[in-house]
Design an enzyme around this catalytic site. Structure first.
Site, short mmCIF file in Angstrom:
data_model
loop_
_atom_site.label_atom_id
_atom_site.label_comp_id
_atom_site.label_asym_id
_atom_site.label_seq_id
_atom_site.Cartn_x
_atom_site.Cartn_y
_atom_site.Cartn_z
N TRP A 245 0.83 -1.21 0.00
CA TRP A 245 0.00 0.00 0.00
C TRP A 245 0.86 1.24 0.00
CZ3 TRP A 245 -4.13 -1.57 -1.93
CH2 TRP A 245 -4.74 -2.76 -1.53
N LYS B 78 -11.80 -2.13 7.20
CA LYS B 78 -10.96 -2.92 8.08
C LYS B 78 -11.39 -2.79 9.54
CE LYS B 78 -8.43 -3.57 4.35
NZ LYS B 78 -7.47 -2.60 3.90
N ASP C 237 -1.75 6.83 6.12
CA ASP C 237 -2.78 5.87 5.70
C ASP C 237 -3.00 4.94 6.90
OD1 ASP C 237 -4.28 3.78 4.74
OD2 ASP C 237 -2.90 3.24 3.11
#
Ligand SMILES: *Cc1c(COP(=O)(O)O)cnc(C)c1O
Length: 356
Positions: free
Chosen positions: A99, A190, A166
């Site tokens: 990511w 999540k 993030d």
């Protein structure tokens, strides 16, 4: 049988969230309508999005001068939207996984990207230390929890510039010192809600400082001005997120959530570290994620991995197969996962070991 859900995302939601969401789907706030079929401009939905934003601010102690946004496009959209709005000439990024890597790739469309450190050399199994962020960077971007590799930066780093993080897979598991940040973003699927919405918490004064024109939908100021209602927001995921936030508050807020998360992670890491057949892929305890625990079978037992997945499945354990780029197992211990599920997993590991 109720499953023990260890999926990495979309992932387990609390029973409170699911029941209240079902209730809202059947009859939303006594309107006689489903939340699926009501205008996002209705006063009932306005109360939901306002209530959710207020709870984000309250739970995370977000100071004055920051806006909370509810956007579509996933965390991946933020990889480009963020630099579009904040990158003037140069930004610093740390490469700690897939990511982070994707975020770096997108930022390069907007200016110089200085990668201060990378752990790609060891398949991202550790967090690089002692990196230097230049004082002339517009911001420093990091991924607080590397969902695929099971590493985590649990403390706000100390760098000479404002940060952007993030926090898709560990938001609401620790406090954040917002004085150090220009923005924090997180896809909801999540630790908060079903897929479809991303929270962005952005410092208002960090905006409006770039020279490039920004398309309307990609300009944070559009969404700030319109309270995330410039266009139709993801109504249902926001409704579900509101339920989760209320649940988090009822539980006692971030302190309680963090304590529960630490306890679950300690239970599983202890089992892994004392095992004869399993080993953790992240060895430095400081770097270990409390959200995604990655482990494999030791070399001499490697061929038993498939068998363990089946063995666990017989006990109601789902979602423990590791990401294809790491292999082995990954148990995601998000906020909604009860510690009982971790106990069931640990018992299964012990039993399986005794069998072999
Ligand atoms: C899952 C994840 C993403 C991607 O989120 P999307 O909403 O699918 O774009 C980004 N960053 C992290 C840390 C993640 O865990």
């Amino acid at each position: 049988m109720k499953k023990h859900n260890f999926y990495a995302g979309p992932s387990i939601l609390s029973e409170y969230t699911i029941r209240n969401t079902v209730d809202g789907i059947l009859d939303f706030a006594g309107t006689g309508l489903s939340v699926l079929e009501i205008s996002h401009r209705s006063k009932e939905f306005q109360a939901v999005i306002d209530g959710a934003s207020e709870l984000v601010k309250e739970l995370l102690d977000v100071p004055e001068g920051f806006s909370v946004l509810w956007l579509g496009g996933g965390a991946s959209m933020q990889f480009c939207m963020l630099p579009f709005n904040l990158l003037k000439t140069k930004a610093s990024y740390i490469d700690t996984g897939t990511w982070a890597h994707n975020a770096i790739k997108e930022a390069r469309f907007f200016g110089d990207v200085d990668v201060v450190a990378s752990s790609e050399d060891a398949n991202y199994t550790y967090i690089p230390k002692n990196f230097v962020v230049p004082a002339d960077s517009d911001y420093f971007h990091y991924t607080s929890n590397n969902t695929i590799y099971g590493t985590e930066i649990r403390r706000d780093p100390d760098v000479p510039v404002k940060m952007v993080a993030d926090m898709s897979s560990d938001i609401f598991s620790r406090h954040i010192d917002f004085s150090k940040y220009d923005a924090v973003y997180a896809g909801a699927q999540k630790n908060l809600a079903p897929a479809g919405v991303t929270i962005v918490i952005v410092r208002d004064s960090a905006l409006g400082n770039v020279d490039r024109p920004i398309p309307t939908m990609l300009d944070y100021r559009t969404h700030i001005k319109k309270g995330s209602m410039f266009n139709t927001p993801p109504v249902l995921p926001i409704f579900a997120a509101y339920q989760t936030l209320k649940y988090y508050k009822e539980l006692g807020g971030i302190d309680t959530l963090e304590r529960m998360d630490l306890e679950k992670a300690a239970l599983l890491y202890d089992a892994i570290d004392s095992s004869r057949i399993f080993r953790g892929t992240v060895t430095d305890p400081e770097d270990r994620s409390i959200m995604n625990v990655c482990f494999v079978m030791k070399d001499e037992y490697k061929e038993l991995e498939k068998e363990f997945v089946d063995f666990a499945a017989e006990r109601g354990i789902v979602g423990i197969k590791g990401h294809r780029s790491v292999g082995g197992f990954r148990a995601s211990l998000y906020n909604a996962l009860p510690i009982e599920s971790v106990r069931v997993l640990v018992d299964a590991m012990d039993e399986f070991q005794a069998k072999h």
